[in-house]
Design a protein around this motif. Structure first.
Motif, PDB file in Angstrom:
ATOM      1  N   GLY A  36      47.641   9.585  76.188  1.00  0.00           N
ATOM      2  CA  GLY A  36      46.980   8.402  76.724  1.00  0.00           C
ATOM      3  C   GLY A  36      45.476   8.476  76.742  1.00  0.00           C
ATOM      4  N   ARG A  37      44.902   9.345  75.899  1.00  0.00           N
ATOM      5  CA  ARG A  37      43.449   9.519  75.845  1.00  0.00           C
ATOM      6  C   ARG A  37      42.977   9.408  74.403  1.00  0.00           C
ATOM      7  N   PHE A  38      41.714   9.104  74.253  1.00  0.00           N
ATOM      8  CA  PHE A  38      41.058   8.932  72.961  1.00  0.00           C
ATOM      9  C   PHE A  38      40.106  10.116  72.790  1.00  0.00           C
ATOM     10  N   THR A  39      40.395  10.980  71.817  1.00  0.00           N
ATOM     11  CA  THR A  39      39.573  12.162  71.564  1.00  0.00           C
ATOM     12  C   THR A  39      38.900  12.036  70.210  1.00  0.00           C
ATOM     13  N   ALA A  40      37.602  12.284  70.159  1.00  0.00           N
ATOM     14  CA  ALA A  40      36.860  12.301  68.896  1.00  0.00           C
ATOM     15  C   ALA A  40      36.570  13.751  68.523  1.00  0.00           C
ATOM     16  N   ALA A 179      32.363  -4.499  61.348  1.00  0.00           N
ATOM     17  CA  ALA A 179      33.779  -4.181  61.204  1.00  0.00           C
ATOM     18  C   ALA A 179      34.116  -2.855  61.873  1.00  0.00           C
ATOM     19  N   SER A 180      33.160  -1.904  61.841  1.00  0.00           N
ATOM     20  CA  SER A 180      33.369  -0.613  62.504  1.00  0.00           C
ATOM     21  C   SER A 180      33.527  -0.792  64.006  1.00  0.00           C
ATOM     22  N   ALA A 181      32.630  -1.572  64.599  1.00  0.00           N
ATOM     23  CA  ALA A 181      32.700  -1.802  66.039  1.00  0.00           C
ATOM     24  C   ALA A 181      34.006  -2.489  66.419  1.00  0.00           C
ATOM     25  N   GLU A 182      34.433  -3.422  65.582  1.00  0.00           N
ATOM     26  CA  GLU A 182      35.687  -4.141  65.827  1.00  0.00           C
ATOM     27  C   GLU A 182      36.866  -3.177  65.797  1.00  0.00           C
ATOM     28  N   LEU A 183      36.902  -2.319  64.775  1.00  0.00           N
ATOM     29  CA  LEU A 183      38.000  -1.382  64.630  1.00  0.00           C
ATOM     30  C   LEU A 183      38.040  -0.393  65.797  1.00  0.00           C
ATOM     31  N   LEU A 184      36.890   0.139  66.167  1.00  0.00           N
ATOM     32  CA  LEU A 184      36.836   1.088  67.278  1.00  0.00           C
ATOM     33  C   LEU A 184      37.253   0.419  68.584  1.00  0.00           C
ATOM     34  N   GLY A 185      36.914  -0.851  68.725  1.00  0.00           N
ATOM     35  CA  GLY A 185      37.358  -1.604  69.896  1.00  0.00           C
ATOM     36  C   GLY A 185      38.873  -1.731  69.942  1.00  0.00           C
ATOM     37  N   ALA A 206      27.799   7.290  67.497  1.00  0.00           N
ATOM     38  CA  ALA A 206      28.070   6.010  68.155  1.00  0.00           C
ATOM     39  C   ALA A 206      29.568   5.740  68.190  1.00  0.00           C
ATOM     40  N   ALA A 207      30.287   6.076  67.117  1.00  0.00           N
ATOM     41  CA  ALA A 207      31.742   5.906  67.089  1.00  0.00           C
ATOM     42  C   ALA A 207      32.398   6.811  68.127  1.00  0.00           C
ATOM     43  N   GLU A 224      31.982  22.915  71.398  1.00  0.00           N
ATOM     44  CA  GLU A 224      31.688  22.116  72.595  1.00  0.00           C
ATOM     45  C   GLU A 224      32.855  21.182  72.864  1.00  0.00           C
ATOM     46  N   GLN A 225      33.135  20.967  74.139  1.00  0.00           N
ATOM     47  CA  GLN A 225      34.049  19.915  74.577  1.00  0.00           C
ATOM     48  C   GLN A 225      33.379  19.198  75.728  1.00  0.00           C
ATOM     49  N   ARG A 226      33.333  17.856  75.657  1.00  0.00           N
ATOM     50  CA  ARG A 226      32.674  17.115  76.722  1.00  0.00           C
ATOM     51  C   ARG A 226      33.314  15.741  76.894  1.00  0.00           C
ATOM     52  N   GLU A 227      33.208  15.221  78.094  1.00  0.00           N
ATOM     53  CA  GLU A 227      33.593  13.848  78.349  1.00  0.00           C
ATOM     54  C   GLU A 227      32.469  12.940  77.860  1.00  0.00           C
ATOM     55  N   THR A 228      32.779  11.739  77.424  1.00  0.00           N
ATOM     56  CA  THR A 228      31.756  10.790  77.007  1.00  0.00           C
ATOM     57  C   THR A 228      31.195  10.074  78.230  1.00  0.00           C
ATOM     58  N   SER A 229      30.100   9.357  78.017  1.00  0.00           N
ATOM     59  CA  SER A 229      29.460   8.638  79.114  1.00  0.00           C
ATOM     60  C   SER A 229      30.286   7.441  79.576  1.00  0.00           C
ATOM     61  N   GLY A 230      31.133   6.938  78.684  1.00  0.00           N
ATOM     62  CA  GLY A 230      31.931   5.759  79.031  1.00  0.00           C
ATOM     63  C   GLY A 230      31.127   4.481  79.002  1.00  0.00           C
ATOM     64  N   ALA A 231      29.935   4.521  78.447  1.00  0.00           N
ATOM     65  CA  ALA A 231      29.052   3.358  78.483  1.00  0.00           C
ATOM     66  C   ALA A 231      29.605   2.200  77.672  1.00  0.00           C
ATOM     67  N   ARG A 232      30.458   2.477  76.692  1.00  0.00           N
ATOM     68  CA  ARG A 232      30.975   1.408  75.827  1.00  0.00           C
ATOM     69  C   ARG A 232      32.279   0.834  76.333  1.00  0.00           C
ATOM     70  N   ARG A 233      32.822   1.380  77.413  1.00  0.00           N
ATOM     71  CA  ARG A 233      34.117   0.919  77.894  1.00  0.00           C
ATOM     72  C   ARG A 233      33.979  -0.018  79.079  1.00  0.00           C
TER      73      ARG A 233
END
Length: 233
Positions: A36-40, A179-185, A206-207, A224-233
């Protein structure tokens, strides 16, 4: 490793070639991708990020170590069982779309189910196609769709079987910024609304910020492993 990992690698090593020409693509990597998580997954060229994804997805065997999908260790499976597992429990989104040109968008979306001999859950398929905005393009073949629309078909196909995990390898690589922003959304929405697990390889910072967490590789190791800022969510 925590038991809530949809997929995980334990002491994973992948070596290509032999002797002086041998290249270590993964060097003792242990990592889990939570349900249930999104990992990059990020890293420079040659860091092992695509190798990690391909091994975690069962597309490429490890030299040593283990890869699990849920509680299933992939190295214990026969080729037939591994093919069945990938078809039924794993979704794929590739940079090159990988759609069959002779099939319509709707037929491409339900192809994994057809190959498995499973009747599609029409309510689920309708929800997925509506989510990615394809309702009016389902009768079109790939050549009649834009790159962004083709990749949306690929995302819908990846979600069609309600897989344990979706692996996306540079999914925005052939798309423009809109289209990239749409797909990532869409991928973000699949995690938030459907509880989908997504693991995405990307070179684009950015992705990566659409994800919940970023794993950075360097020289075949987790740097490195880190949580994202969540600014885009």
């Amino acid at each position: 490793m925590t038991t809530d990992a949809a997929a995980r690698a334990v002491a994973a090593r992948k070596i290509y070639g032999r002797g002086e020409t041998a290249v270590t693509a993964l060097d003792d990597v242990t990592i889990g991708f939570p349900r249930g998580r999104f990992t990059a997954i990020m890293g420079p060229s040659g860091s092992g990020k695509s190798t990690l994804m391909h091994c975690a997805a069962g597309l490429d065997p490890l030299t040593s170590g283990q890869v699990y999908l849920g509680d299933t260790e992939l190295s214990t499976l026969s080729d037939t069982a591994l093919t069945k597992l990938r078809r039924e429990r794993v979704g794929f989104v590739f940079q090159s779309f990988n759609l069959l040109p002779t099939l319509t968008a709707a037929e491409n979306i339900t192809l994994p189910l057809a190959l498995a001999g499973v009747e599609p859950d029409r309510d689920w398929i309708e929800l997925v196609t509506a989510t990615v905005g394809l309702d009016d393009r389902l009768g079109h073949r790939p050549a009649e769709l834009s790159g962004g629309q083709q990749q949306r078909v690929a995302v819908a196909r990846a979600l069609a079987t309600r897989p344990d995990v979706v692996f996306a390898d540079e999914p925005t690589g052939n798309l423009d910024s809109a289209a990239s922003a749409e797909l990532l959304g869409f991928l973000r929405h699949a995690v938030d609304a459907f509880g989908q697990t997504v693991v995405m390889v990307t070179h684009d910072p950015a992705a990566a910020e659409y994800a919940d967490a970023v794993v950075r590789l360097a020289d075949g190791r987790v740097a490195e492993q880190r949580e994202t800022s969540g600014a885009r969510r």
